[in-house]
Design a protein around this motif. Structure first.
Motif, short mmCIF file in Angstrom:
data_model
loop_
_atom_site.label_atom_id
_atom_site.label_comp_id
_atom_site.label_asym_id
_atom_site.label_seq_id
_atom_site.Cartn_x
_atom_site.Cartn_y
_atom_site.Cartn_z
N GLY A 75 -3.57 -1.28 3.64
CA GLY A 75 -3.57 -0.03 4.46
C GLY A 75 -4.75 -0.11 5.63
N PHE A 76 -4.92 0.92 6.20
CA PHE A 76 -5.67 0.90 7.49
C PHE A 76 -7.15 0.78 7.20
CE2 PHE A 76 -2.38 3.96 8.73
CZ PHE A 76 -1.90 3.33 9.71
N ASN A 78 -8.14 -1.76 5.07
CA ASN A 78 -8.10 -3.02 4.85
C ASN A 78 -9.32 -3.98 5.33
OD1 ASN A 78 -6.97 -5.78 6.13
ND2 ASN A 78 -6.51 -5.87 4.03
N THR A 232 -8.85 3.77 3.80
CA THR A 232 -8.19 3.72 2.78
C THR A 232 -8.83 4.58 1.72
OG1 THR A 232 -6.81 1.85 3.54
CG2 THR A 232 -6.99 2.35 1.06
N LYS A 260 -6.58 6.94 11.72
CA LYS A 260 -5.40 6.25 10.84
C LYS A 260 -5.78 6.37 9.45
CE LYS A 260 -3.09 3.87 14.44
NZ LYS A 260 -2.53 2.73 15.20
N THR A 262 -4.95 5.61 5.11
CA THR A 262 -3.83 5.45 4.04
C THR A 262 -4.56 6.18 2.85
OG1 THR A 262 -3.59 3.20 5.15
CG2 THR A 262 -2.99 3.69 2.67
N HIS A 285 -0.57 7.88 6.10
CA HIS A 285 0.33 7.28 5.46
C HIS A 285 0.02 7.61 3.76
CE1 HIS A 285 2.65 3.35 3.90
NE2 HIS A 285 3.36 4.45 3.68
N PRO A 362 4.18 3.19 9.66
CA PRO A 362 2.49 3.10 9.85
C PRO A 362 2.36 1.81 10.85
CG PRO A 362 3.27 2.23 7.73
CD PRO A 362 4.22 2.78 8.17
N TYR A 364 1.28 -1.15 10.48
CA TYR A 364 0.25 -1.91 9.96
C TYR A 364 0.41 -3.39 10.58
CZ TYR A 364 -0.40 1.58 6.12
OH TYR A 364 -0.49 2.46 5.23
N SER A 365 -1.04 -3.81 10.50
CA SER A 365 -0.91 -5.26 10.97
C SER A 365 -0.84 -5.90 9.62
CB SER A 365 -2.53 -5.71 11.08
OG SER A 365 -3.39 -5.53 10.06
N GLN A 368 -3.00 -5.59 6.51
CA GLN A 368 -2.85 -4.11 6.05
C GLN A 368 -1.80 -3.82 5.15
OE1 GLN A 368 -3.15 -2.11 10.05
NE2 GLN A 368 -5.54 -2.25 9.95
N LEU A 369 -0.52 -4.68 5.66
CA LEU A 369 0.81 -4.23 5.27
C LEU A 369 0.96 -4.43 3.78
CD1 LEU A 369 3.70 -3.62 6.20
CD2 LEU A 369 4.04 -6.20 6.10
#
Length: 397
Positions: A75-76, A78, A232, A260, A262, A285, A362, A364-365, A368-369
């Motif tokens: 997530g964000f 990460n 996160t 942002k 998560t 998210h 979201p 995500y990169s 992060q995904l």
């Protein structure tokens, strides 16, 4: 008769899920005496774990490779490095001095300027004399022992980045008094007094809060405000509290649009009322969390936040007026806010009111995904929420 491979795999998965759920129902209870949350499983060699936990818990050498944990966030948050690449600092002394902390105390470690991976020599109960100001590039790692911060002011991150807090219990936090508090080796500042949050994240980024126990504080359990972002909050066990998690400072503080967050794999347990989370302006998210009978609502917000609720398990209380998962605090215009539900499971009359148009994914990169599971898997994915009972030289099951 020959069965397809996919059928056999699904059958085996169902067996493990049922076994784990049975263990969860029988044994998974927070112990209010020791203030830990340590489930037991009859088949540890067959343990199913969520994405974060599967990254490190199967390694029997986790205690000698602690910094590998920094590569496991999703997530964000990460990118939170914590004390990765820094030296190990061992807390040996539970005492506290907010102005001139002694070497060996937790406060002395968290204010240092260089990256540090902070661990604890033994089980420890810490009552802080004022809020704990955490500096950049720090990990507080409670694995292998039982660490509690309670009955006084608790943790503050203000204007910092790259902090990981893992595996500790933070409960019954009280407001801090106005006074001097050291935040770095060179700086002592006059603080106006903290609100009594368990963890306060203020104007900070790249933060990861994982596998903590949070309960019964004067204000919030986790507050993330003042344009904080890249956070996160995962695998935590929340219980016995009113206003659980605030994301965004106040209506009118539009700087929080960059936020942002998560919120994933957490167990929102008994006795929680609201704000799981409550969001202003930014993006949240909220994925694969377990909600046990929220007493007012689960997810709320104001000032046009964007919220994706994905793969959560919501169980409403028996109160006929507390069935709705969502709450929008506004005089109108909320129908354009992007609030969506996907793959969620609703029980005992719980329901989610969606709004808005267009995608609210979201974005995500690649690092992060993650893929959120269907909500029916949440009891397994969150069954180890809270501090874990890790033993060196063994996998942390």
């Amino acid at each position: 008769m020959a069965y397809p491979t996919s059928f056999l795999f699904l059958s085996l998965l169902l067996f493990f899920c049922v076994s784990t759920l049975q263990a969860h129902k029988l044994d998974h209870k927070p112990n209010e005496t020791t203030l830990t949350y340590l489930p037991r499983f009859p088949y540890p060699h067959k343990k199913l774990m969520n994405t974060i936990d599967s990254c490190w818990r199967s390694n029997p050498n986790w205690a000698w490779d602690r910094q590998a944990l920094a590569d496991c966030a999703i997530g964000f948050g990460n990118g939170a490095m914590g004390g990765k690449y820094g030296t190990t600092y061992v807390v040996t002394d539970p005492s506290d001095d907010p102005v001139n902390p002694k070497q060996g105390t937790l406060r002395y470690g968290v204010i240092q300027s260089e990256p540090l991976w902070i661990v604890f020599e033994k089980d420890m109960f810490l009552t802080l004399k004022n809020e704990l100001m955490v500096n950049n590039f720090k990990t507080i790692d409670g694995r292998g022992v039982k660490v509690e911060i309670a009955n006084g002011p608790c943790i503050t991150m203000e204007g910092v980045s790259h902090v990981i807090i893992h595996g500790i219990s933070i409960h019954d936090c009280k407001p801090g008094k106005p006074g001097l508090v050291r935040s770095t080796p060179e700086h002592v500042g006059h603080r106006l007094g903290s609100d009594g949050d368990a963890i306060s994240v203020f104007a900070s980024s790249n933060i990861w809060i994982d596998h903590c126990y949070l309960a019964r504080c004067t204000d919030g359990l986790v507050d993330i405000i003042h344009a904080s972002t890249a956070v996160t909050v995962s695998n935590n066990y929340f219980t016995q509290h009113d206003k659980v998690m605030l994301l965004g400072h106040k209506d009118g503080y539009s700087a929080d649009r960059i936020m942002k967050i998560t919120v994933v794999f957490n167990h929102f347990g008994p006795g929680l009322v609201q704000r799981m989370p409550r969001v202003r302006y930014g993006y949240a998210h909220v994925a694969n969390n377990r909600y046990d009978e929220y007493l007012m609502y689960a997810i709320g917000g104001s000032s046009d936040p964007t919220i994706l609720s994905e793969g959560n398990s919501f169980v409403a209380s028996n109160d006929p007026y507390a069935k709705e998962v969502t709450k929008r605090e506004t005089n109108g215009g909320w129908k354009n806010w992007k609030w969506r539900s996907s793959k969620d499971v609703f029980e005992n009359g719980a329901y989610f009111v969606p709004s808005g148009y267009g995608s609210c994914a979201p974005l995500y990169s690649a690092s992060q995904l993650f893929t959120a599971a269907q909500g029916s898997f949440v009891p397994i994915l969150t069954s180890d929420a809270g501090p874990l009972q890790c033993v060196p030289s063994r996998p942390c099951y």
